[in-house]
Structure formats: structure tokens, C-alpha cells
Design a protein around this motif. Sequence first.
Motif, PDB file in Angstrom:
ATOM      1  N   TYR A 112      -8.336 -17.088 -34.361  1.00 48.43           N
ATOM      2  CA  TYR A 112      -8.503 -18.181 -33.413  1.00 48.43           C
ATOM      3  C   TYR A 112      -7.337 -19.152 -33.539  1.00 48.43           C
ATOM      4  CZ  TYR A 112     -13.236 -16.661 -32.362  1.00 48.43           C
ATOM      5  OH  TYR A 112     -14.312 -15.927 -31.944  1.00 48.43           O
ATOM      6  N   ASN A 113      -6.866 -19.622 -32.408  1.00 49.92           N
ATOM      7  CA  ASN A 113      -5.719 -20.520 -32.393  1.00 49.92           C
ATOM      8  C   ASN A 113      -5.951 -21.782 -33.212  1.00 49.92           C
ATOM      9  OD1 ASN A 113      -4.604 -23.117 -30.599  1.00 49.92           O
ATOM     10  ND2 ASN A 113      -3.077 -21.558 -31.079  1.00 49.92           N
ATOM     11  N   ILE A 114      -7.188 -22.282 -33.230  1.00 43.99           N
ATOM     12  CA  ILE A 114      -7.470 -23.531 -33.934  1.00 43.99           C
ATOM     13  C   ILE A 114      -7.311 -23.388 -35.445  1.00 43.99           C
ATOM     14  CG2 ILE A 114      -9.952 -23.125 -34.183  1.00 43.99           C
ATOM     15  CD1 ILE A 114     -10.383 -26.105 -33.628  1.00 43.99           C
ATOM     16  N   ASP A 115      -7.469 -22.177 -35.968  1.00 42.89           N
ATOM     17  CA  ASP A 115      -7.334 -21.944 -37.411  1.00 42.89           C
ATOM     18  C   ASP A 115      -5.858 -21.759 -37.741  1.00 42.89           C
ATOM     19  OD1 ASP A 115     -10.098 -22.098 -37.758  1.00 42.89           O
ATOM     20  OD2 ASP A 115     -10.346 -19.965 -37.319  1.00 42.89           O
ATOM     21  N   GLU A 116      -5.132 -22.864 -37.740  1.00 39.83           N
ATOM     22  CA  GLU A 116      -3.673 -22.832 -37.809  1.00 39.83           C
ATOM     23  C   GLU A 116      -3.142 -22.230 -39.103  1.00 39.83           C
ATOM     24  OE1 GLU A 116      -2.451 -26.807 -37.040  1.00 39.83           O
ATOM     25  OE2 GLU A 116      -2.914 -26.710 -34.897  1.00 39.83           O
ATOM     26  N   ASP A 117      -3.912 -22.320 -40.181  1.00 37.19           N
ATOM     27  CA  ASP A 117      -3.448 -21.734 -41.436  1.00 37.19           C
ATOM     28  C   ASP A 117      -3.290 -20.226 -41.316  1.00 37.19           C
ATOM     29  OD1 ASP A 117      -6.261 -21.615 -41.139  1.00 37.19           O
ATOM     30  OD2 ASP A 117      -6.498 -21.128 -43.260  1.00 37.19           O
ATOM     31  N   LYS A 118      -4.030 -19.617 -40.369  1.00 31.07           N
ATOM     32  CA  LYS A 118      -3.942 -18.175 -40.145  1.00 31.07           C
ATOM     33  C   LYS A 118      -3.136 -17.852 -38.892  1.00 31.07           C
ATOM     34  CE  LYS A 118      -8.496 -17.485 -42.244  1.00 31.07           C
ATOM     35  NZ  LYS A 118      -9.918 -17.165 -41.974  1.00 31.07           N
ATOM     36  N   SER A 119      -3.420 -18.548 -37.792  1.00 34.46           N
ATOM     37  CA  SER A 119      -2.797 -18.211 -36.510  1.00 34.46           C
ATOM     38  C   SER A 119      -1.299 -18.482 -36.488  1.00 34.46           C
ATOM     39  CB  SER A 119      -3.477 -18.982 -35.372  1.00 34.46           C
ATOM     40  OG  SER A 119      -3.298 -20.379 -35.518  1.00 34.46           O
ATOM     41  N   ALA A 120      -0.823 -19.429 -37.306  1.00 34.11           N
ATOM     42  CA  ALA A 120       0.607 -19.757 -37.318  1.00 34.11           C
ATOM     43  C   ALA A 120       1.457 -18.592 -37.810  1.00 34.11           C
ATOM     44  CB  ALA A 120       0.848 -20.989 -38.189  1.00 34.11           C
ATOM     45  N   ARG A 121       0.832 -17.658 -38.520  1.00 34.00           N
ATOM     46  CA  ARG A 121       1.574 -16.526 -39.078  1.00 34.00           C
ATOM     47  C   ARG A 121       1.578 -15.316 -38.144  1.00 34.00           C
ATOM     48  NH1 ARG A 121      -1.900 -17.792 -43.419  1.00 34.00           N
ATOM     49  NH2 ARG A 121      -2.948 -15.775 -43.201  1.00 34.00           N
ATOM     50  N   THR A 122       0.970 -15.444 -36.979  1.00 32.38           N
ATOM     51  CA  THR A 122       0.817 -14.298 -36.090  1.00 32.38           C
ATOM     52  C   THR A 122       1.719 -14.391 -34.871  1.00 32.38           C
ATOM     53  OG1 THR A 122      -0.948 -15.317 -34.788  1.00 32.38           O
ATOM     54  CG2 THR A 122      -1.604 -14.131 -36.779  1.00 32.38           C
ATOM     55  N   ILE A 123       1.831 -13.270 -34.169  1.00 29.88           N
ATOM     56  CA  ILE A 123       2.500 -13.252 -32.866  1.00 29.88           C
ATOM     57  C   ILE A 123       1.474 -13.736 -31.846  1.00 29.88           C
ATOM     58  CG2 ILE A 123       3.758 -11.831 -31.209  1.00 29.88           C
ATOM     59  CD1 ILE A 123       4.132  -9.763 -33.479  1.00 29.88           C
ATOM     60  N   SER A 124       1.847 -14.652 -30.989  1.00 28.18           N
ATOM     61  CA  SER A 124       0.897 -15.215 -30.030  1.00 28.18           C
ATOM     62  C   SER A 124       0.734 -14.305 -28.820  1.00 28.18           C
ATOM     63  CB  SER A 124       1.361 -16.595 -29.568  1.00 28.18           C
ATOM     64  OG  SER A 124       2.515 -16.473 -28.743  1.00 28.18           O
ATOM     65  N   LEU A 125      -0.323 -14.541 -28.050  1.00 31.21           N
ATOM     66  CA  LEU A 125      -0.559 -13.772 -26.831  1.00 31.21           C
ATOM     67  C   LEU A 125       0.599 -13.958 -25.852  1.00 31.21           C
ATOM     68  CD1 LEU A 125      -2.830 -11.938 -25.659  1.00 31.21           C
ATOM     69  CD2 LEU A 125      -3.670 -13.958 -24.443  1.00 31.21           C
ATOM     70  N   ALA A 126       1.127 -15.177 -25.775  1.00 29.12           N
ATOM     71  CA  ALA A 126       2.264 -15.442 -24.888  1.00 29.12           C
ATOM     72  C   ALA A 126       3.501 -14.659 -25.331  1.00 29.12           C
ATOM     73  CB  ALA A 126       2.567 -16.936 -24.858  1.00 29.12           C
ATOM     74  N   GLU A 127       3.720 -14.555 -26.632  1.00 32.30           N
ATOM     75  CA  GLU A 127       4.879 -13.806 -27.139  1.00 32.30           C
ATOM     76  C   GLU A 127       4.724 -12.311 -26.895  1.00 32.30           C
ATOM     77  OE1 GLU A 127       6.223 -16.854 -30.733  1.00 32.30           O
ATOM     78  OE2 GLU A 127       4.611 -15.398 -31.077  1.00 32.30           O
ATOM     79  N   PHE A 128       3.506 -11.792 -27.059  1.00 31.94           N
ATOM     80  CA  PHE A 128       3.273 -10.387 -26.726  1.00 31.94           C
ATOM     81  C   PHE A 128       3.549 -10.141 -25.245  1.00 31.94           C
ATOM     82  CE2 PHE A 128       0.321 -10.039 -30.527  1.00 31.94           C
ATOM     83  CZ  PHE A 128       1.067  -9.058 -31.172  1.00 31.94           C
ATOM     84  N   THR A 129       3.179 -11.102 -24.408  1.00 32.89           N
ATOM     85  CA  THR A 129       3.399 -10.972 -22.965  1.00 32.89           C
ATOM     86  C   THR A 129       4.883 -11.021 -22.634  1.00 32.89           C
ATOM     87  OG1 THR A 129       1.250 -12.013 -22.530  1.00 32.89           O
ATOM     88  CG2 THR A 129       2.828 -11.953 -20.710  1.00 32.89           C
TER      89      THR A 129
END
Length: 515
Positions: free
Chosen positions: A380-397
Motif C-alpha cells: 500500500y502506498n501509505i506504508d512508505e517504509d515498504k512502498s518507497a522501495r518498490t517500482i510504482s504503478l506509474a513507473e511500470f506504466t
Amino acid sequence: MSQRMGLVVFLSILLTVWGCSQNKQNAASDFSSEALSSKTDVAFNMALDSAKLYFGLGDTLAGATLGLSHGDSLSLFNAYLKSMTGENRLSEEENELLYGSRDPFTVTVTHLLNQKAGLAWSSFSHTGVPVPVFAKGVGAEDFNGYYDNTDIPKKIIKLAGLNNPSQRAVKYMFLFIGDGMAIAQINASEAFLGTDSLRNQKAKYLGSLNMTSFAAAGMANTQAANRFITGSAAAATALATGHKTSIGTIAKTADHSENLKTIAEMAHETGMKVGIISSVSIDHATPACFYAHENERGNYNNIAAQMALSGFDYFAGGFAKGYFQHYRDKDPEGDGKDIVKEMQNAGYQIVSTKVALQATPKGKKCWAYTSYDKDAALYYNIDEDKSARTISLAEFTSEGIRLLNQPNGFFMMVEGGKIDWACHANDAVCAVREVAEFDKAIGEAIKFYESHKKETLIVVTGDHECGGLTLGFAGTGYNSTFQILNHQKISFEEFGEKVASWKKAKGDMATGYEK
């Protein structure tokens, strides 16, 4: 006779008043951290501190609206007791109505914050309300009006000339699907984005979303072939094939006798590149309906194996649940496949970092995923401690556009899948943040459109509504204080893990409690 009747009434009133007084005294004695801590390892006041830290509840210095009434505290007490011991003073029917099958304390915390902001939920499940359809580009005006969800792919197929290439008006097709997203989720997101602490603001009450800027807008019904309230598999089949099907079915007829050709398969057959992107597992119901054909959506290994067979050019977002041993063992044919090896053998380059994805050359088939949760979905985007390390949906697009762009055109489906999951849990803040992330991906398509206006069509819709979200709560009258939603720091999922850890510290004492 009348005197005797009067005496009976008087005594009845007296007994009622005395009984209410005793009940209040009992409730007051029960409602204490000392009484509760004898049954649990974490005192109730510590749980309240966590609700204050992560959701702002009880923090009157941050705003009077966040204060907890006696009724609020009693609701939290009952929910906490249910989470820790499996028991409280409520009936099982009341517990089911209040919490569904979710963690009671987490649900109550999110409900209270939502309600104080002026939001409410009527369900933990899908609803049957129509979904919005937004369109931009060539033929966008065809999506105005009120119609069935099966008409959406039919309109795209016609404009792209997939049945008759000589009549092709559109070369580049984007279909964005917000899972569980209807007007309420969109409007709540705009309200949240319009709060003072967020920069995406253009008016006093509503922030800006890309999708609502589209000039063409319509509404679509969502019913399945065998049920008024649809499911994601039936709804995605309608959006992928233009045909209704039964609940749980992946791109097949309702009786499972025939495969239904998908818009993605049709595009692939005409020489277009095809990309399938989702924020949940790539073999989940919505993405699966564009490349797979399966009787039951839960056959994840069978579904994931069909990625390699499809020959599509780009799969991205979450990992594949079908790779997990649990789903290999459940394979109905008994030949559970190693999905990674299947994709490698089919010539796919598999990447899991942003750098590797950006280095993938055009013309190379690619499966891109990122760090994922226990369900193979993006965090989930709100869980920044985890989501900050991932590729975002916009970047995949964005990377998908780079890899798919070629003279024959492309079809791309992008799903914001975790909107639905947040709505099932009645977590409004989590849901609207997922809508905002989904909308950023739409922004990438708009950037491409600006350079290809005469050949591009962007369509945005939902597969169904989830949760019965409403903007307006009786307890606040007509007042809304959306800005207090910014006090929520983590998702229901991460907070639920904390609640589970409190319970685990004492040992599994629950009876009848389902997380």
C-alpha cells in the motif's frame, strides 16, 4: 382500579431506572484497563495510544474533531476485547455487522476516523451501483451516456478496427481499471487531495485528478450473468471480452464450455504490442481475464502459466501467486508449474528492480515485478517504509509505454487493484491514496497522448464499487473535516499486524475470531 394501575406503572419506571443505573455501573467497572489487562497482555490504554499515534484518534490538540466520546471508547473497548480474546458483550450478529471477518479493533479505529471526517461505509463487500467511465482521445465521445460494461470493449474494438483493420481509427489503446472504484471513491479522493496539507489542490474542497479532467464521461452497469452483485472475475471478463459470465470465471462462457476471445488477444493477433499491468498479483482476476481462460479464478498456477502461452509483450506490477508452492500443490491437473522457468523458457526477460526495467531493450518480451507482500501484490502506498522501495504503478506504466511503442500500435491494460482491497477493509485513507496512485499512472498515458493525439484513446473505468462508501455521516450532520484523514500514518493491514502481535504476546486466546 386506576390507582392500582398507576402504582404498577410507577414501580415499572422505578425498576427500569434502577436497572439502567446498575448497567451503567457495571459498564464503568468493566470498561477499565485493569479489568482488560487481566485477560490480555497489552493494556487497553496502550491500544488507545497506538490509535492516537497512527490515526490521531483522541489527539484533541490536533483537532477537537479527533476527540473520543464515551460511546467511541466503548466501541473501541468491545472491538479490542474481541480482537484479543474472541469475546465481548456483543452478540455474534452484532460483531459480524460491525467487523465483517476483519480484525475488530483495526476496523473500529478506521471507521471512527472515517466517520469523524464525514465518511461512512455500508458494507465490507461489493455493491451493485454503476461505475463511471471516462474517455480521452480519438472516439472519446462514444463513451458518453449510460450503458452496460460489456459495451466498453466493444466500443474500443470498433475504434481500433480489431475486427476490421481497414477501419482503424485508434492505434494506441489504454484501458485503466480501478478495482472497486466508483464515483464515491473518486470523489472522496478529490476531497482528500483538496485538503490544506496536500499540494494537489485547485479548489476549496476538491483536489485535481487526471481522470475527472476528461471531457467524455459515462456510466456503466456491472451485473454478472448469474448474480446482480458482480465479482472481479466476472466484471473483468465483461471488460476484456464484451460478454457476461458467471462469478469466478476467467474469460470463459458462464457454463465454461467455451473460451471468450479478449481484446488483448485480438490486438496481439493484428500485430499490436500488448501490455498487462496490475498493482496486485499478475495472476489475480482482473489482469488474468485479459490473457488467460480458466474455470475458477483461484487456480492461480494454471492462470499464471498462461502468461507464457499468450506471447504478450509486457507483464508488470505484482508477482505471481501461482509461483508459490501452496498454489502449485493446489493445481487441479496436479502438474504445478514453476512460473519463473515457464516465462524464461518462453523468452521473457524477468526483472525486479527499477534499474533493470529501465535497461530492458525494446523488442524484448518482459515480465517486471517489484517487492511484494504475502499476496504477491505491491505494498500500500501509505506504508512508505515498504512502498518507497518498490517500482510504482506509474513507473511500470511509463516503462511499458517505452517498450510497447511501435508503428503497429499497442494495447495496454492497467489495474489499480488495491483500491478494492482497501475498500473491503473499509479503510478510506488507504483507498483514496490508492486511487491517487492509480491516477498517476493515468497521467503517464496522458503524457503519451499529448504527442499522439490523433491516434490515441484512453479509457478509465471501475469493475464494480466496493464497501458502499458514502460522503456524509449522520453523526457529523452536514459537516466534513477531510483534513483529519491526514493523521492516518499506516494502512489497516500494517496496523492489523500490530494488533495481532499484541495478541500473540499473550498466546492464542481467541475463540471464534477470524483475522
